[in-house]
Design a protein around this motif. Structure first.
Motif, PDB file in Angstrom:
ATOM      1  N   ARG A 637       0.830  -1.211   0.000  1.00 54.82           N
ATOM      2  CA  ARG A 637       0.000   0.000   0.000  1.00 54.82           C
ATOM      3  C   ARG A 637       0.861   1.258   0.000  1.00 54.82           C
ATOM      4  O   ARG A 637       0.411   2.322  -0.449  1.00 54.82           O
ATOM      5  CB  ARG A 637      -0.912   0.011   1.234  1.00 54.82           C
ATOM      6  N   GLU A 639       3.408   1.723  -1.771  1.00 56.55           N
ATOM      7  CA  GLU A 639       3.804   2.000  -3.150  1.00 56.55           C
ATOM      8  C   GLU A 639       2.582   2.190  -4.045  1.00 56.55           C
ATOM      9  O   GLU A 639       2.493   3.140  -4.814  1.00 56.55           O
ATOM     10  CB  GLU A 639       4.651   0.845  -3.696  1.00 56.55           C
ATOM     11  N   ASP A 640       1.633   1.240  -3.933  1.00 56.84           N
ATOM     12  CA  ASP A 640       0.451   1.260  -4.796  1.00 56.84           C
ATOM     13  C   ASP A 640      -0.685   0.532  -4.086  1.00 56.84           C
ATOM     14  O   ASP A 640      -0.709  -0.698  -4.057  1.00 56.84           O
ATOM     15  CB  ASP A 640       0.759   0.586  -6.131  1.00 56.84           C
ATOM     16  N   LYS A 643      -2.392  -2.674  -5.384  1.00 56.70           N
ATOM     17  CA  LYS A 643      -1.752  -3.980  -5.264  1.00 56.70           C
ATOM     18  C   LYS A 643      -1.867  -4.565  -3.853  1.00 56.70           C
ATOM     19  O   LYS A 643      -1.557  -5.736  -3.638  1.00 56.70           O
ATOM     20  CB  LYS A 643      -0.268  -3.868  -5.635  1.00 56.70           C
TER      21      LYS A 643
END
Length: 696
Positions: A637, A639-640, A643
């Motif tokens: 979370r 980072e992105d 995902k």
């Protein structure tokens, strides 16, 4: 105040704007019901559907005029049954709501789309009771537009698909926008006023909701009416206090919030009314919205909100993927834009939302669906779009209703369908939901102290159960101040009775097998999941003769269209009283996962229990911080977020009698056995076996 007065108060302006459109569409539908300008086999479909729409209009007029209030209980019951009779199991075989029948009579392409249309129009039933003239008009105009295509010649299929697409796209900013605001504003809660202002001794109130009402709802309301006020208050207090404690235990400030969402099944209004009063003392007003029925707002066959009896679970399952008819990237982007705009417009109110308080029911006959090739289903591209929408909408909602600021609670009670001993079972479930939390806290801490010494846990099935799982645990840096497992003592998850953690995925491996389990209203027989590095690598069950159907059933309803899911939670249930109650009344297969998960080890696939709030420090009653709030996937979370989250969390429990052993292995290789042959053997936990002794 009568139902028509309640409706007029908040819906009158919208209704006035569409009165002329509604009258015109109604006049056209009356002609459709008798004219013969459409050729067979479609004429029968359109005439019957037109008659159904006129039946809805008749109810709307009764509600609007106040005539509804003069009807007897029997008259209301007859109208209710008439509205839902077409989809009841005994009639469903020859109903256009049944895709199988519609395709057989109308052909594959037309049958699917017209079955969808009929199912969508059935959502108008609720609109009649809520005086939603605007919604009814939109639905009627959709029906007429499609009917017009058939008047001169059979239209091209793509023409009908385009009509449906633009219906969903154009009215997304009506249906979806209204849905969001109903979740945020207490004054829009149609059901709350019925609950708080009706005479609950007059069972006619149940028919005011516009939901399907059966013996379950009637007998539930009668049973609650027979209970002492003290018992009803105990039920309400457990429910609302669990909600409050959930905020306390996670260090969240409930005083910043002003709205609580109550979700429940009809029949429990006496308890809900008391719960509303309790919540008001906490500074919270209720939003009580209906479970969605429109393809634009519903989530598969899952009921989120309040609802009555489910007239036919096969019907719900058949139409779970109806948006496959028009789902594309443009539509997903459209829905996300509406979602963002509505939340941005109402961001101050969204920040007041504290989270849901859920009251579930159980005891209905377990349901294993028939998979029909005639039902609409997603293509591979559409499955990816569903995942995309779930991920992005989850992130968006979390931006306005922050996970680190909200909480929830959930409790469950039986319905009369559970069997002849319903009253006894109900009393025992009240006892289960109010067990001594202090006793369980102490015993569970003993289990946690042993688990905190471990590197991994081993769970092995017994006899025909093929479970053999290794669950990797987080490493403690400071055992004096930290712990791996949460000591769950009946706050957000009622009843008491589990310790749980977020496993380390790397090194978590093996087979999870359970002979029979009931998940999200669906039954699974011989469910088996295989894990490697904490992720599902293979899966099967024995519901269907064809293996491909078994795999698709799990893919659709457990994996939720994901190629794999991680093991988001491992827990050991300690509520042997609940386990024995299930055995005593032979209702193990009817126990909800909320109680069943406390009756053995359970494993959740999907997100962790701490999703969207992993950075909030949480502590056990002994003051130790629970450090196992993340796994390798949830850490993404940072980072992105797309995902990191799957927007699902499904608990799967192995009952005690299918267990050979649960043990924890320490750094030096020592094996500490917690359960053996279905009984607790760790010193200090023997008290949990006392209920089990009643089975001998």
């Amino acid at each position: 105040m009568t139902q028509s007065e309640w409706n007029r108060e908040w819906q009158s302006e919208r209704n006035a704007q569409c009165e002329e459109r509604h009258a015109l569409s109604l006049e056209r539908i009356r002609r459709i019901a008798v004219e013969e300008s459409v050729t067979d086999p479609f004429r029968d479909y359109f005439q019957k559907t037109a008659v159904f729409l006129l039946e809805i209009e008749s109810v709307r007029q009764k509600v609007a005029s106040g005539e509804w209030e003069t009807l007897s209980l029997e008259e209301m019951r007859e109208i209710n049954r008439r509205l839902y009779s077409d989809i009841l199991p005994e009639c469903y075989g020859e109903s256009y709501a049944n895709p199988e029948y519609a395709v057989r009579v109308l052909g594959e392409s037309y049958g699917q789309i017209l079955s969808f249309l009929y199912a969508e129009l059935r959502g108008g039933i609720a609109c009649a009771y809520e005086a939603r003239l605007d919604y009814l008009t939109i639905l009627q105009e959709l029906f007429i537009e499609i009917y017009n295509c058939f008047e001169e010649e059979i239209p091209e299929y793509k023409t009908l698909k385009e009509i449906v697409y633009w219906y969903a796209s154009d009215y997304c900013d009506v249906f979806l926008a209204d849905r969001i605001e109903e979740q945020l504003y207490p004054e829009l809660s149609f059901a709350a006023r019925i609950i708080m202002e009706s005479d609950l001794t007059d069972l006619r109130y149940l028919y005011r909701f516009g939901e399907y009402i059966t013996d379950n709802e009637i007998r539930t309301a009668k049973h609650l009416a027979s209970l002492p006020e003290e018992t009803l208050r105990k039920m309400a207090d457990v429910y609302t206090e669990g909600y409050r404690i959930g905020f306390v235990n996670t260090g969240k400030d409930l005083s910043k919030k002003s709205v609580v969402n109550i979700r429940y099944c009809l029949g429990f209004e006496r308890v809900v009314r008391l719960a509303v009063e309790n919540f008001e003392k906490m500074g919270l007003k209720p939003v009580i919205y209906r479970a969605a029925s429109s393809v634009i707002t519903k989530k598969e066959q899952i009921k989120i909100g309040y609802y009555g009896a489910i007239a036919n679970k096969q019907y719900e399952y058949d139409h779970r993927s109806d948006q496959a008819l028009f789902l594309d990237k443009r539509y997903v982007e459209r829905k996300l834009d509406v979602l963002k705009n509505v939340y941005e417009k109402n961001k101050e109110q969204a920040a007041q939302f504290a989270g849901p308080a859920v009251m579930e029911i159980f005891g209905e006959q377990p349901f294993s669906p028939e998979v029909k090739e005639e039902s609409l289903s997603y293509s591979g591209v559409q499955q990816e779009l569903v995942r995309l929408y779930d991920s992005k909408s989850g992130q968006l909602v979390n931006r306005y209703i922050k996970g680190e600021e909200r909480s929830f609670t959930i409790v469950a009670y039986p319905v009369p369908e559970i069997g002849e001993r319903y009253s006894e079972i109900f009393d025992d479930v009240i006892r289960i939901n109010t067990l001594d939390a202090g006793l369980y806290e102490r015993v569970q801490q003993t289990i946690i102290d042993a688990l905190d010494q471990g590197v991994y846990v081993r769970v092995k099935g017994k006899g025909a159960n093929q479970t053999d799982l290794k669950i990797q645990l987080h490493e403690l840096r400071d055992p004096e101040k930290e712990t791996i497992f949460e000591n769950c003592v009946a706050d957000v998850n009622i009843p008491v009775g589990e310790v749980f953690t977020s496993p380390v995925l790397s090194g978590t491996e093996g087979v999870l097998h359970v002979s029979r389990v009931y998940l999200n209203e669906l039954q699974y027989i011989d469910l088996k999941l295989t894990f490697a590095d904490g992720k599902i690598t293979d899966y099967t069950c024995a519901n269907f003769e064809k293996e491909e159907e078994n795999r698709k059933y799990i893919y659709d309803n457990v994996l939720h269209n994901h190629e794999t899911l991680p093991l988001g939670e491992f827990a050991i249930g300690t509520n042997t009283t609940a386990y024995v109650t299930g055995k005593k009344y032979q209702i193990e297969d009817k126990m909800p996962i909320l109680i069943a998960e406390k009756t053995g080890p359970h494993f959740a696939v999907g997100d962790t229990c701490y999703s969207w709030s992993e950075d909030i420090k949480v502590y056990n009653p002994n003051g130790k911080e629970i450090i196992a709030r993340d796994n390798e996937i949830s850490l993404l979370r940072k980072e992105d977020p797309a995902k990191a989250y799957f927007q699902c969390h499904t608990d799967i429990t192995i009952p005690y009698e299918e267990l050979e052993e649960i043990s924890v292995v320490t750094k030096n290789g020592e094996q500490i056995i917690l359960l053996e042959d279905g009984r607790f053997v760790l010193p200090g936990t023997e008290v949990l076996n006392e209920p089990l002794d009643q089975l001998n």
